[in-house]
Each structure stands twice: as structure tokens, then as C-alpha cells.
Design an enzyme around this catalytic site. Sequence first.
Site, PDB file in Angstrom:
ATOM      1  N   GLU A 169      34.023  42.270  56.831  1.00 49.29           N
ATOM      2  CA  GLU A 169      34.622  42.363  55.497  1.00 49.29           C
ATOM      3  C   GLU A 169      35.664  43.488  55.492  1.00 49.29           C
ATOM      4  O   GLU A 169      35.376  44.609  55.897  1.00 49.29           O
ATOM      5  CB  GLU A 169      33.540  42.664  54.460  1.00 49.29           C
ATOM      6  CG  GLU A 169      34.090  42.636  53.049  1.00 49.29           C
ATOM      7  CD  GLU A 169      33.016  42.776  51.980  1.00 49.29           C
ATOM      8  OE1 GLU A 169      32.167  43.685  52.117  1.00 49.29           O
ATOM      9  OE2 GLU A 169      33.047  41.992  51.023  1.00 49.29           O
TER      10      GLU A 169
ATOM     11  N   GLU B 208      23.268  42.440  46.265  1.00 52.04           N
ATOM     12  CA  GLU B 208      24.463  41.611  46.289  1.00 52.04           C
ATOM     13  C   GLU B 208      25.506  42.384  47.083  1.00 52.04           C
ATOM     14  O   GLU B 208      25.951  43.440  46.633  1.00 52.04           O
ATOM     15  CB  GLU B 208      24.917  41.400  44.834  1.00 52.04           C
ATOM     16  CG  GLU B 208      25.650  40.136  44.641  1.00 52.04           C
ATOM     17  CD  GLU B 208      24.915  38.968  45.250  1.00 52.04           C
ATOM     18  OE1 GLU B 208      25.385  38.482  46.284  1.00 52.04           O
ATOM     19  OE2 GLU B 208      23.861  38.567  44.714  1.00 52.04           O
TER      20      GLU B 208
ATOM     21  N   LYS C 105      23.127  53.902  37.528  1.00 52.68           N
ATOM     22  CA  LYS C 105      24.056  54.764  38.266  1.00 52.68           C
ATOM     23  C   LYS C 105      25.332  53.976  38.528  1.00 52.68           C
ATOM     24  O   LYS C 105      25.378  53.101  39.389  1.00 52.68           O
ATOM     25  CB  LYS C 105      23.457  55.208  39.604  1.00 52.68           C
ATOM     26  CG  LYS C 105      24.401  56.115  40.375  1.00 52.68           C
ATOM     27  CD  LYS C 105      23.915  56.419  41.762  1.00 52.68           C
ATOM     28  CE  LYS C 105      24.840  55.998  42.866  1.00 52.68           C
ATOM     29  NZ  LYS C 105      26.267  56.197  42.702  1.00 52.68           N
TER      30      LYS C 105
ATOM     31  N   CYS D  88      34.167  41.012  46.269  1.00 54.24           N
ATOM     32  CA  CYS D  88      33.290  40.524  47.337  1.00 54.24           C
ATOM     33  C   CYS D  88      33.510  39.036  47.543  1.00 54.24           C
ATOM     34  O   CYS D  88      33.136  38.496  48.569  1.00 54.24           O
ATOM     35  CB  CYS D  88      31.847  40.877  47.090  1.00 54.24           C
ATOM     36  SG  CYS D  88      31.289  40.477  45.485  1.00 54.24           S
TER      37      CYS D  88
HETATM   38  C1  UN1 Z   1      32.657  40.991  42.937  1.00 51.59           C
HETATM   39  O1  UN1 Z   1      33.672  41.014  43.586  1.00 51.59           O
HETATM   40  O2  UN1 Z   1      31.717  41.733  43.256  1.00 51.59           O
HETATM   41  O3  UN1 Z   1      33.946  35.562  41.016  1.00 51.59           O
HETATM   42  C2  UN1 Z   1      32.489  40.187  41.712  1.00 51.59           C
HETATM   43  C3  UN1 Z   1      34.669  36.556  40.905  1.00 51.59           C
HETATM   44  C4  UN1 Z   1      34.411  37.506  39.766  1.00 51.59           C
HETATM   45  C5  UN1 Z   1      33.363  38.488  40.138  1.00 51.59           C
HETATM   46  C6  UN1 Z   1      33.561  39.182  41.458  1.00 51.59           C
HETATM   47  N1  UN1 Z   1      34.027  36.767  38.609  1.00 51.59           N
HETATM   48  O4  UN1 Z   1      35.572  36.783  41.681  1.00 51.59           O
END
Ligand code: UN1
Length: 492
Positions: A383, A248, A173, A282
Site C-alpha cells: 500500500e 479496518e 482517540k 484505503c
Molecule cells: C477510507 O479510506 O478509509 O469508499 C474510507 C470510500 C469512502 C470511505 C473511504 N466512502 O472511498
Amino acid sequence: MKTAMNFINGKWVSSKTNQFADNTNPATGELLGRVIQSDQSDVNAAVLAAKEAQKQWRLVPAPQRAEILFRIGAMLKDQKEQLSQMLTLEMGKVIDEARGEVQEAIDMAFYMAGEGRRLFGHTTPSELGSKFAMSVREPIGVVGIITPWNFPIAIASWKAFPAIAAGNTIIWKPATETPFLAEAFVKIFEEAGLPDGVVNLVYGTGLEVGSAIVEHPHIQVISFTGSNEVGRTIAERGGKLLKRVSLEMGGKNAVIVMDDADLDLAIDGIVWSAFGTSGQRCTACSRIIVHRKVKTELENRLIERMRSLKIGNGLDETVQIGPVIHEQALDRIHNYVEIGKREGAKLLVGGRKLSNRSLAGGNYYAPTLFTDVSPSMRIAKEEIFGPVTSLIPVDSLEEAVDVNNNVSYGLSSSIFTKNVNKVFQALRDLDTGIVYVNTGTTGAEIHLPFGGTKETGNGHRDSGLAALDVFTEWKSIYIDYSEKLQRAQIDV
Ligand code: UN1
């Protein structure tokens, strides 16, 4: 109008719901197409197909399964430019970053393709003579993959490729915001020769399709990247059903700038990590923990650099900062800025939505910097997922580490210093899953485990070899060739 459909058992199909969601370009507000909104019966059909396909797929030798990943990698490489353009169009990140993201998927394809010829287990001595012991990785079965819009192809590749190499079949999804990229990705799977039913795509809401995946009795693993709130619900519901849930989620990542740091380099790192992807990673740098001795200088130089950033449509090669995903995101980000002001933080740059003529119709937020932020403020703990970062002054490395660690998340952190002892002390004490030295908090490479501690996840990792642990089950095997009954723990 362009319509994104489900892909179930090797066929592009609609849903009986006949409901669609609009898909728009975040840079302009222009309608790009629509996406089918499926329900539980579509998930059931996909799971049935995946379950049936897995019976054969698990028997295909791993090197052959993985050879398909080599083809997928080569096709992604051939189509890199089209895919990158599509990514910028539907998600908004600037074109160079889109190319970088597609490259991540290419890297992951080749990396996991090689894994088809390893997929190592262990041989182990037995306590008994004439007895052989080993443990091998087995596929788990049907896995559910739920991915976000901010890295729609890279994160899908971190999950799907190891799952495929290990012999599982998939219900995927993708986010409703990035449907056409998901469609293009699955078309590549199809053309590369992945058998019908190995990868199935179902579009829809988390409430309907996400729940159906989490609750389905024949899905044994759920791998999710997204918000903390949704992740918790998946963990609770999946946990009750004894499923393996790999999560995650968020981050509150900090760059630490020590008094001996190369400030030019630190500013490059901060700007890239805080405002790249408009802060919608993230791993984004949403705190700058700075030694008080260099605070004013860092502030002044950062302000100057931020004022020079070019904001606009990411398809323009000269633009450095694109839009954020949608209007709700704009409102959420702005709300945090208001909270920061109310909490007494000092706003140095930005802090507003942008809507001048060249940006009209798009969801643009000015790169924003707060200073004199204290670790207890909400903008220093929660966040924000937007182009907003906060300077927090400290007097020592110990204090910097404490501030870094004293948040509920634990994804990424970074330190700028020239002192080798401080580097190793920081590496020892920073409690995040990823730590960088003399570079920003973003830019993880796919052959290392990706993930974080505390409320960022639940102990699993994406990408790297660690991803195989999410998608395999250990089988321990004992072969007694003594031709008599040897009783373990007794006849030794
Ligand atoms: C994300 O923001 O979920 O390390 C992944 C990084 C990228 C991946 C980010 N290679 O910022």
C-alpha cells in the site's frame, strides 16, 4: 493559540503532561494550533466516566438513545459547510470531497438513528411446549475507538453512532493530525444532549494513549482503522486480553479494464479513485489491471487526463488534487516511486514532489503513473497511500482476477466491461470485501458493510448493519411458562 483539549465526563480538560503537538495545514505549512498529548491517567479518568455513564445509558430505551443521533444528524447538516472547510484546512482534501465526507457522517447519523427503533433480535421456536425463546442484542459496555486522519469524521461516525445506538459508552482517540474536527464533532454530541460520559475524547500518541486504551481492563471492544502494522499490534495485545478487536486496515485496490470497456468512463473512474484525496484512501485505486488490447490507448488517454489535473490548496473550488498529509508521507510516497524505478517499472507521469511558488510550504506530490508493472513488484503489492498507480497488462479476465486476488489485501476492486457474463464471473471470483462494476474502487455508501478480506481486516465490518455486530453481544433468553420443570433435550 488554539488548543485542542480532552473531553472527559462532559468537561473540556487538559492533561497533567502539559505536552502539546503542533497542528499544521498540509496545504501551506501554516500552524493551525496545538493538541494536548495525554497519558494513561487521562485514559483511566475517561474510562471511569464512561463506565459510570454506561450504567444509566444502557437503560435509556434505544429509540430515545437514537433520537439524539437524529439531532446530531440535523446539526451536522446545519454545520456542513463550516465542518467541511475545517476538514480541508487540517487534512488537506479538496473542499468538494470534504463536503462528501461530512455528508457520510450525516447519512450515518440518520441511518443509525432509525436503528434505534429496530435493533432487531430473533424469536425462535423452542424444542419444548409452552416455552418461548428469543435472542436480543445487548450493549457490551465501554468501547475504544481509534480513528485515522484520512476520513476523520466519516470513520468516527461509522463506529461511534452504532456504538451509541446500541447503548455503549465510548473512549475516542482521534488522529493527532485532525484534532479540531474531532473537537467540533464532540461539541455537536454535547449540544445534541448526549449525557456526560457517553462520549469521551482523549488526544495523544498511539504508543501512550492507544496502548492505554487497548490494555485497559474495562474496555471490552476496540474498533480501529489505520495501518496494518498498528492493527496487528492491537490484535495481538487485545487478543491476549480476550477483547473484541475490529480492524479496518490497508488496501491494494485494483480497477480491471477489459477490452470492451467504455474507456472514457474507465478513465473517469481511475482518475477519481487513484488521485482523489491524493490517493490517501484505503479504497484508493493503486493498480490498473488492463487488457493488453486496450493498454496503449488507455495509457495515452490517462497521461493526457493526468496532465490536465489542477493541483493546489483544496479550499480553492477549482483545485482537483490537494496535498498529502505531511512531509513524512511525501517521503514515503517518493521512496515507493524510487523503488518502482529500481524494479524496472516505466514511469509515465509524475514521480516527484511539487514545490513551485504557488505550492510552496505545502506537501504536494505529482499524480504518478507507472506502466509495464509486473504483479511481483513491490509497487504492485504494497500500500502506497498516495497519488501513485500502476498499469499491469493482462490477456484475459481469468488472469486479471488472479492478479487482483494475488495480494495480501482484500478491500475493494472494480471492473469495467459491457459484457454481462464477465460482470457476473468477476463478481463471483474477485475476493475483496467490496466490488464495483463500471465505476472506480472508492465511494462506499454507509448503509452497506465496509471492510475487506485477508490482511485488510479481521473479519469485522464498519458501517451498515454489520457494525452492530461489533458493538453488541447476543443474549439468548428462554421463558418457560409450562409451570413445571421441562428438561431440555430429555423431555421432548
Ligand atoms: C477510507 O479510506 O478509509 O469508499 C474510507 C470510500 C469512502 C470511505 C473511504 N466512502 O472511498
